[in-house]
Each structure stands twice: as structure tokens, then as C-alpha cells.
Design a protein around this motif. Structure first.
Motif, PDB file in Angstrom:
ATOM      1  N   ASN A  36      44.490  45.322  33.922  1.00 55.45           N
ATOM      2  CA  ASN A  36      43.996  44.765  35.178  1.00 55.45           C
ATOM      3  C   ASN A  36      44.126  45.780  36.304  1.00 55.45           C
ATOM      4  OD1 ASN A  36      43.023  42.874  37.067  1.00 55.45           O
ATOM      5  ND2 ASN A  36      45.105  42.249  37.570  1.00 55.45           N
ATOM      6  N   ASN A  62      39.246  42.534  34.904  1.00 54.77           N
ATOM      7  CA  ASN A  62      39.864  41.334  35.464  1.00 54.77           C
ATOM      8  C   ASN A  62      39.414  40.177  34.592  1.00 54.77           C
ATOM      9  OD1 ASN A  62      40.552  39.006  36.812  1.00 54.77           O
ATOM     10  ND2 ASN A  62      39.864  39.686  38.814  1.00 54.77           N
ATOM     11  N   GLY A  64      39.815  37.180  34.576  1.00 53.11           N
ATOM     12  CA  GLY A  64      39.454  35.928  35.205  1.00 53.11           C
ATOM     13  C   GLY A  64      38.163  35.979  36.004  1.00 53.11           C
ATOM     14  N   ASP A  65      37.510  37.121  36.017  1.00 57.54           N
ATOM     15  CA  ASP A  65      36.284  37.300  36.810  1.00 57.54           C
ATOM     16  C   ASP A  65      35.084  37.398  35.886  1.00 57.54           C
ATOM     17  OD1 ASP A  65      34.297  37.893  38.615  1.00 57.54           O
ATOM     18  OD2 ASP A  65      35.057  39.899  39.120  1.00 57.54           O
ATOM     19  N   THR A  66      34.457  36.288  35.588  1.00 61.89           N
ATOM     20  CA  THR A  66      33.356  36.274  34.622  1.00 61.89           C
ATOM     21  C   THR A  66      32.161  37.101  35.095  1.00 61.89           C
ATOM     22  OG1 THR A  66      32.542  34.203  35.593  1.00 61.89           O
ATOM     23  CG2 THR A  66      34.000  34.016  33.681  1.00 61.89           C
ATOM     24  N   ARG A  67      32.055  37.303  36.400  1.00 60.14           N
ATOM     25  CA  ARG A  67      30.921  38.080  36.926  1.00 60.14           C
ATOM     26  C   ARG A  67      30.983  39.544  36.489  1.00 60.14           C
ATOM     27  NH1 ARG A  67      32.166  36.661  43.012  1.00 60.14           N
ATOM     28  NH2 ARG A  67      34.160  37.271  42.101  1.00 60.14           N
ATOM     29  N   SER A  68      32.172  39.995  36.125  1.00 61.17           N
ATOM     30  CA  SER A  68      32.334  41.403  35.743  1.00 61.17           C
ATOM     31  C   SER A  68      32.114  41.637  34.248  1.00 61.17           C
ATOM     32  CB  SER A  68      33.745  41.875  36.112  1.00 61.17           C
ATOM     33  OG  SER A  68      34.725  41.272  35.265  1.00 61.17           O
ATOM     34  N   ALA A 114      43.076  29.804  39.306  1.00 64.79           N
ATOM     35  CA  ALA A 114      43.459  31.122  38.789  1.00 64.79           C
ATOM     36  C   ALA A 114      43.860  31.029  37.318  1.00 64.79           C
ATOM     37  CB  ALA A 114      44.600  31.708  39.619  1.00 64.79           C
ATOM     38  N   ASN A 117      40.672  30.164  35.211  1.00 61.41           N
ATOM     39  CA  ASN A 117      39.726  31.280  35.093  1.00 61.41           C
ATOM     40  C   ASN A 117      40.217  32.326  34.101  1.00 61.41           C
ATOM     41  OD1 ASN A 117      37.869  30.214  36.876  1.00 61.41           O
ATOM     42  ND2 ASN A 117      38.731  31.261  38.642  1.00 61.41           N
ATOM     43  N   GLY A 122      37.637  32.452  31.309  1.00 58.65           N
ATOM     44  CA  GLY A 122      37.470  33.867  31.004  1.00 58.65           C
ATOM     45  C   GLY A 122      37.408  34.127  29.516  1.00 58.65           C
TER      46      GLY A 122
END
Length: 253
Positions: A36, A62, A64-68, A114, A117, A122
Motif C-alpha cells: 500500500n 490500494n 480498497g480502491d476499486t477505481r484503481s 473502509a 471496501n 475490493g
């Protein structure tokens, strides 16, 4: 062209993920690991794996950040294409995670989101994005927790998210069986790592309590877990599917 099997381990720069990555390398498996924020630690794990004679690389994620996830998968598959001539890998170990110790009545929506995700959403969507690049007859290993079986006050959000992962794993096993891909859960008990600020490792009262409710009389160590994940990636484990393997030394039996 590479002939080694390749594993992707999320959260592989420290703690249990690091131990998993090293044990996979000891089985002759090449490793891609994610971190991370601590690139230095991740690079150190890469060096340790290379010293064992295996290929390794580390990439930031990350979890927990599905956009990435799209760009992350592109980065990984581009790396594999350059290194091996093909974009696929064999094993996905969804290990990345963070701790939350908060009573149910005090858990905020922000804290819940948090946990959700990172530990459920995630995992769901990273696995979905990775699936086209997982070779047939590959393996998916999701890391759960003893806290999905037994309860300790303060872990309602974390434990229930892990429960969701355990159900999801059975669905993955069922739906991916036609490709020969197995899906299993490894559920550690309380382990002495820096997870949760070293909660089990550094708090003497917590450590003593864990030892007192564990049949084998001590808290777990990273070395108690990594080899199980590595075993599940060997041919000897090919007929294990849709299972939850708790590795807790017999905690709260």
C-alpha cells in the motif's frame, strides 16, 4: 519463456503476506506482491525472493480502491508480458487488509466502509478483474479470520466482512470449477504481527489471553500460516476446493 508458476499476493510487503510470498518462492513459484505505502519493505521482500532463485516484483495497490484496479491489472499484465511473453498468472492470494477494533455501538459508517471496501468489495472486484488473466487450473486463496467463526467484542465489522468472504469463496469454487480453478479460504487465528498496531504481538495481556484459549498454548506466528497458502498452490492440494481451512492452533474450540 518462463515455465514457473506465478502467484499474485496482495499485501505482501509485511506480516502474513510477506511470509506467504517467501513460502511460495520456496516452492519454486515466482511472486508478484503488492504494497500500500511501504515500497522499501516491498523491495526488501522482492530481494529475499530473488535470493531464493525466483523471479519477483512489487507494485503499489490500494486494495480498497476499486477505481484503481484496471490500471493495476494493466501494470501487472504488462510486466508479465515483458518478462514471460504472456500476460497470465496462476495463483491469486487476496491477503491485503487492515484491522479495526471498535465496539459495534461505536463503529462509524466511515470505519465500516473502509473495512467493507478492503476486505470484501475490493476482494470481489479485484478477483473479477484478475480472472481473465488467471490460467485454467489456477487457484484463488482468500484470507479470512478465526473471527468469522468465533466472536470477540470489537470485531463486528471486520468479522462479518470476513464471513462474507467465506461465502463468496464457495461461490467462486462453484462458478469457476469449469475452468479447473479452485477457490479456498485460509482463516488465521490470532497471530503475532504488526497487524492492528501489533495488538496480539505487543500487548502482553492480549497475548496471554490468546494463549489461554488456544489448544496449543500460544499465539500464532507468521511461519504458522505462509506454508499453508504455499501448499494450497501445489499439485498436492488440487482436490481441495470450496473449503475453509482455519489455522489457529485450536483457538476457542
Amino acid at each position: 519463456m518462463a515455465t514457473n508458476k506465478i502467484a499474485l499476493v496482495t499485501g505482501g510487503s509485511r506480516g502474513l503476506g510477506r511470509n506467504m510470498a517467501i513460502n511460495l518462492a520456496k516452492k519454486g513459484i515466482d511472486v508478484i506482491l503488492t504494497y500500500n505505502s511501504n515500497k522499501k519493505e516491498a523491495d526488501h521482500v522482492v530481494s529475499m525472493i530473488q535470493a531464493l532463485g525466483q523471479h519477483a516484483a512489487a507494485f503499489q495497490l490500494n486494495a480498497g480502491d476499486t477505481r484503481s484496479f484496471d490500471s493495476f491489472i494493466r501494470t501487472v499484465t504488462d510486466h508479465l508480458k515483458n518478462q514471460t511473453g504472456q500476460s497470465n498468472f496462476d495463483f491469486l492470494i487476496n491477503n491485503a487488509g487492515t484491522a479495526l477494533y471498535a465496539p459495534f455501538i461505536e463503529t462509524s459508517e466511515e470505519q465500516f466502509d473502509a473495512v467493507y471496501n478492503i476486505h470484501y468489495k475490493g476482494v470481489f472486484f479485484l478477483t473479477q478483474k484478475a480472472l481473465p488473466f488467471i490460467n485454467d487450473n489456477g487457484r484463488i486463496i482468500n484470507i479470512s479470520s478465526g473471527l468469522a467463526r468465533f466472536t470477540l467484542p470489537g470485531s463486528s465489522a471486520y468479522g462479518s466482512a470476513k464471513g462474507a468472504i467465506e461465502v463468496l469463496t464457495r461461490y467462486l469454487a462453484k462458478e469457476l470449477g469449469s475452468r479447473g480453478i479452485t477457490a479456498n479460504v485460509v482463516a488465521p487465528g490470532a497471530i503475532e504481527t504488526d497487524f492492528g498496531g501489533g495488538h496480539v504481538r505487543d500487548n502482553k495481556d492480549t497475548n496471554a489471553y490468546v494463549a489461554s484459549v488456544t489448544a496449543l498454548g500460544r499465539a500464532g506466528l507468521p511461519d504458522d500460516i505462509g506454508g499453508i497458502v504455499a501448499f494450497l498452490c501445489t499439485d498436492d492440494a488440487r482436490w481441495i476446493n470450496g473449503q475453509r481451512i482455519e489455522a489457529s492452533g485450536g483457538m476457542n474450540l
